[in-house]
Design a protein around this motif. Structure first.
Motif, PDB file in Angstrom:
ATOM      1  N   PHE A  68       8.655 -22.297   0.825  1.00 49.45           N
ATOM      2  CA  PHE A  68       8.522 -21.613   2.105  1.00 49.45           C
ATOM      3  C   PHE A  68       8.193 -20.141   1.900  1.00 49.45           C
ATOM      4  CE2 PHE A  68      10.486 -18.762   5.165  1.00 49.45           C
ATOM      5  CZ  PHE A  68       9.799 -19.115   6.313  1.00 49.45           C
ATOM      6  N   TRP A 123      12.062 -13.702  13.537  1.00 50.68           N
ATOM      7  CA  TRP A 123      10.825 -14.332  13.074  1.00 50.68           C
ATOM      8  C   TRP A 123      11.153 -15.522  12.174  1.00 50.68           C
ATOM      9  CZ3 TRP A 123       9.079 -14.515   7.939  1.00 50.68           C
ATOM     10  CH2 TRP A 123       7.808 -15.087   7.772  1.00 50.68           C
ATOM     11  N   LEU A 124      12.099 -15.334  11.229  1.00 51.75           N
ATOM     12  CA  LEU A 124      12.495 -16.441  10.354  1.00 51.75           C
ATOM     13  C   LEU A 124      13.017 -17.626  11.160  1.00 51.75           C
ATOM     14  CD1 LEU A 124      14.389 -14.951   7.265  1.00 51.75           C
ATOM     15  CD2 LEU A 124      12.231 -16.198   7.267  1.00 51.75           C
ATOM     16  N   LYS A 159      12.135 -18.700  13.925  1.00 53.80           N
ATOM     17  CA  LYS A 159      11.050 -19.438  14.586  1.00 53.80           C
ATOM     18  C   LYS A 159      10.176 -20.198  13.596  1.00 53.80           C
ATOM     19  CE  LYS A 159      10.817 -16.053  18.285  1.00 53.80           C
ATOM     20  NZ  LYS A 159      10.033 -14.968  18.874  1.00 53.80           N
ATOM     21  N   THR A 160      10.484 -20.104  12.305  1.00 48.41           N
ATOM     22  CA  THR A 160       9.690 -20.773  11.267  1.00 48.41           C
ATOM     23  C   THR A 160      10.460 -21.986  10.745  1.00 48.41           C
ATOM     24  OG1 THR A 160      10.665 -19.519   9.440  1.00 48.41           O
ATOM     25  CG2 THR A 160       8.745 -18.525  10.565  1.00 48.41           C
ATOM     26  N   ASP A 161       9.911 -22.613   9.703  1.00 49.29           N
ATOM     27  CA  ASP A 161      10.577 -23.748   9.064  1.00 49.29           C
ATOM     28  C   ASP A 161      11.816 -23.339   8.270  1.00 49.29           C
ATOM     29  OD1 ASP A 161       8.701 -25.471  10.085  1.00 49.29           O
ATOM     30  OD2 ASP A 161       7.468 -25.494   8.278  1.00 49.29           O
ATOM     31  N   ALA A 214       4.826 -18.035   2.755  1.00 48.94           N
ATOM     32  CA  ALA A 214       4.912 -16.903   3.678  1.00 48.94           C
ATOM     33  C   ALA A 214       4.361 -15.630   3.033  1.00 48.94           C
ATOM     34  CB  ALA A 214       6.361 -16.690   4.114  1.00 48.94           C
TER      35      ALA A 214
END
Length: 117
Positions: A68, A26-27, A29-31, A72
């Motif tokens: 970030f 999941w991380l 796929k994030t910024d 989140a």
């Protein structure tokens, strides 16, 4: 379990944050992956010096990571609150909602002043 490691130049021991594989995916796929720049550096693990790909946590990069994770946490908290509204005591739900609202206002550069009553 996988981990995210924090290293120190000042003889502090390595700190590992154990994370599940799906959390790490999941991380990715994030910024999170776009913050900072990976560079090869020497680090000590269990008494041995090894060459690793690390991100230097200088001030701006550290702040970007903090922002970030802050965002989140707020996003996840909103989702959990929405799901738990009926199960939580009303004053706890209210308090969390208002804290998030205040934080959102503080993050908004459109506001230059705050008035406390």
């Amino acid at each position: 379990m996988l981990d995210i490691g924090f290293f120190s130049d000042k003889k502090h021991p390595l700190h590992r944050v154990a994370v599940a594989e799906d959390f790490l995916l999941w991380l990715a796929k994030t910024d999170f992956s776009a913050i900072g720049e990976d560079k090869t550096a020497e680090a000590q693990i269990d008494g041995d010096m090894v060459s690793l790909s690390l991100v230097s946590l200088h001030q701006s990069v550290r702040q970007a990571f903090i922002q970030f994770f802050n965002e989140a946490i707020v996003t996840e908290t909103r989702q959990v609150l929405h799901q738990l509204e009926s199960a939580m005591p009303p004053e706890r739900v209210y308090r969390l909602k208002k804290l998030i609202e205040l934080l959102d206002c503080l993050k908004n550069d459109e506001y230059q002043y705050l008035r406390r009553l």
